[in-house]
Design a protein around this motif. Structure first.
Motif, short mmCIF file in Angstrom:
data_model
loop_
_atom_site.label_atom_id
_atom_site.label_comp_id
_atom_site.label_asym_id
_atom_site.label_seq_id
_atom_site.Cartn_x
_atom_site.Cartn_y
_atom_site.Cartn_z
N ILE A 125 -8.09 3.55 1.12
CA ILE A 125 -7.30 2.67 1.97
C ILE A 125 -7.53 3.03 3.44
CG2 ILE A 125 -4.93 2.06 2.68
CD1 ILE A 125 -5.61 0.71 0.07
N ALA A 126 -7.70 4.31 3.73
CA ALA A 126 -7.94 4.77 5.10
C ALA A 126 -9.36 4.48 5.58
CB ALA A 126 -7.65 6.27 5.21
N GLY A 127 -10.18 3.90 4.71
CA GLY A 127 -11.53 3.52 5.11
C GLY A 127 -12.61 4.52 4.78
N LYS A 128 -12.27 5.58 4.07
CA LYS A 128 -13.25 6.61 3.71
C LYS A 128 -13.96 6.21 2.43
CE LYS A 128 -10.46 10.00 6.04
NZ LYS A 128 -9.40 10.96 5.91
N ARG A 129 -15.00 5.39 2.62
CA ARG A 129 -15.78 4.93 1.49
C ARG A 129 -17.21 4.71 1.89
NH1 ARG A 129 -11.62 1.45 2.64
NH2 ARG A 129 -12.14 -0.52 3.57
N LYS A 167 4.84 1.12 -3.80
CA LYS A 167 6.25 1.36 -3.51
C LYS A 167 6.56 2.83 -3.23
CE LYS A 167 7.58 -2.61 -6.26
NZ LYS A 167 8.15 -3.07 -7.51
N SER A 168 5.58 3.70 -3.47
CA SER A 168 5.77 5.13 -3.22
C SER A 168 6.02 5.37 -1.74
CB SER A 168 4.52 5.89 -3.68
OG SER A 168 4.66 7.26 -3.39
N PRO A 169 6.93 6.29 -1.40
CA PRO A 169 7.25 6.53 0.01
C PRO A 169 6.04 6.93 0.85
CG PRO A 169 8.78 7.72 -1.42
CD PRO A 169 7.73 7.10 -2.31
N ASP A 170 5.05 7.59 0.26
CA ASP A 170 3.88 8.00 1.03
C ASP A 170 2.68 7.09 0.81
OD1 ASP A 170 3.45 8.93 -1.59
OD2 ASP A 170 2.28 10.66 -0.90
N SER A 171 2.93 5.89 0.31
CA SER A 171 1.85 4.94 0.07
C SER A 171 1.26 4.44 1.39
CB SER A 171 2.34 3.75 -0.74
OG SER A 171 1.32 2.79 -0.85
N THR A 222 -7.40 7.90 -8.43
CA THR A 222 -6.46 9.01 -8.28
C THR A 222 -5.66 8.69 -7.02
OG1 THR A 222 -7.86 10.38 -6.84
CG2 THR A 222 -8.13 10.65 -9.25
N TRP A 223 -4.51 9.30 -6.89
CA TRP A 223 -3.67 9.04 -5.73
C TRP A 223 -4.38 9.45 -4.45
CZ3 TRP A 223 -0.56 5.75 -4.19
CH2 TRP A 223 0.40 5.96 -3.20
N GLU A 224 -5.04 10.61 -4.46
CA GLU A 224 -5.76 11.08 -3.27
C GLU A 224 -6.93 10.15 -2.94
OE1 GLU A 224 -4.69 13.29 -1.05
OE2 GLU A 224 -2.95 13.37 -2.36
N ASN A 225 -7.70 9.74 -3.96
CA ASN A 225 -8.80 8.80 -3.72
C ASN A 225 -8.27 7.50 -3.13
OD1 ASN A 225 -11.03 10.25 -4.46
ND2 ASN A 225 -11.36 9.19 -6.40
N LEU A 226 -7.20 6.99 -3.71
CA LEU A 226 -6.65 5.72 -3.25
C LEU A 226 -6.25 5.81 -1.78
CD1 LEU A 226 -5.92 2.84 -3.99
CD2 LEU A 226 -3.73 3.68 -4.85
#
Length: 130
Positions: A126-130, A28-32, A118-122
Motif C-alpha cells: 500500500i505504501a508503494g514498495k513494490r 478496519k484495523s486501527p493501524d491499517s 501478510t499484514w507487513e507485506n500489505l
C-alpha cells in the motif's frame, strides 16, 4: 493520524468473495494503511459495466488485485486490471491463499509479481514498495 489510501479490490466474485471479505475487514484495523473504497461488480461485461468501474477507480488511490485459484478465468478481473492500467492507477497482485496455487489474471504482465498476503507485506505494498 496519517491519511489512508483508498483501495479498489478486484477479485473473482464467484470463487474468492470470502477472501475479499477478510481483506476488507483488515481495512478496519486501527493501524491499517488503507480504506476499502470499492470492489468488483458482478454484472455482465456489457453496457456501461466498464464505465461504472472506471468511475469507481477515479475515486481510489490504489487497486488491489486479489488472486485466487481461478483468477486466470475471471474475465471481470482481467478487465478491471486493464482499466487500472489505462487510468493509470497503481496496482499490485495479492495471493488470496497461502495454501493454494493462486493465479494471475490474463491481463497481468509477466513482470507483475504475485505477493504473499501478510499484514507487513500489505502495509508495504500500500505504501508503494513494490
Amino acid at each position: 493520524m496519517a491519511t489512508k489510501e483508498r483501495a479498489f479490490i478486484s477479485f473473482d466474485i464467484d470463487h474468492d468473495e470470502g477472501a475479499k471479505m477478510m481483506l476488507a475487514g483488515q481495512a478496519k484495523s486501527p493501524d491499517s494503511p488503507f480504506d476499502f473504497k470499492d470492489n468488483s461488480v458482478k454484472e455482465p461485461l456489457s453496457g456501461d459495466w466498464k464505465e461504472k468501474v472506471q468511475r469507481r477507480m477515479d475515486n481510489v488511490d490504489v487497486v488491489i488485485v486479489l488472486c485466487g485459484t481461478q483468477t486466470h478465468t475471471a474475465t471481470g478481473v482481467a478487465a478491471e486490471l486493464r482499466i487500472a492500467k489505462e487510468k493509470p492507477k497503481p496496482y499490485f497482485l495479492l495471493a488470496a491463499y497461502s495454501d493454494k496455487t493462486c493465479r494471475k489474471p490474463t491481463s497481468a504482465s509477466t513482470s507483475d509479481k504475485l505477493y504473499k498476503w501478510t499484514w507487513e507485506n500489505l502495509k508495504s505494498l500500500i505504501a508503494g514498495k513494490r
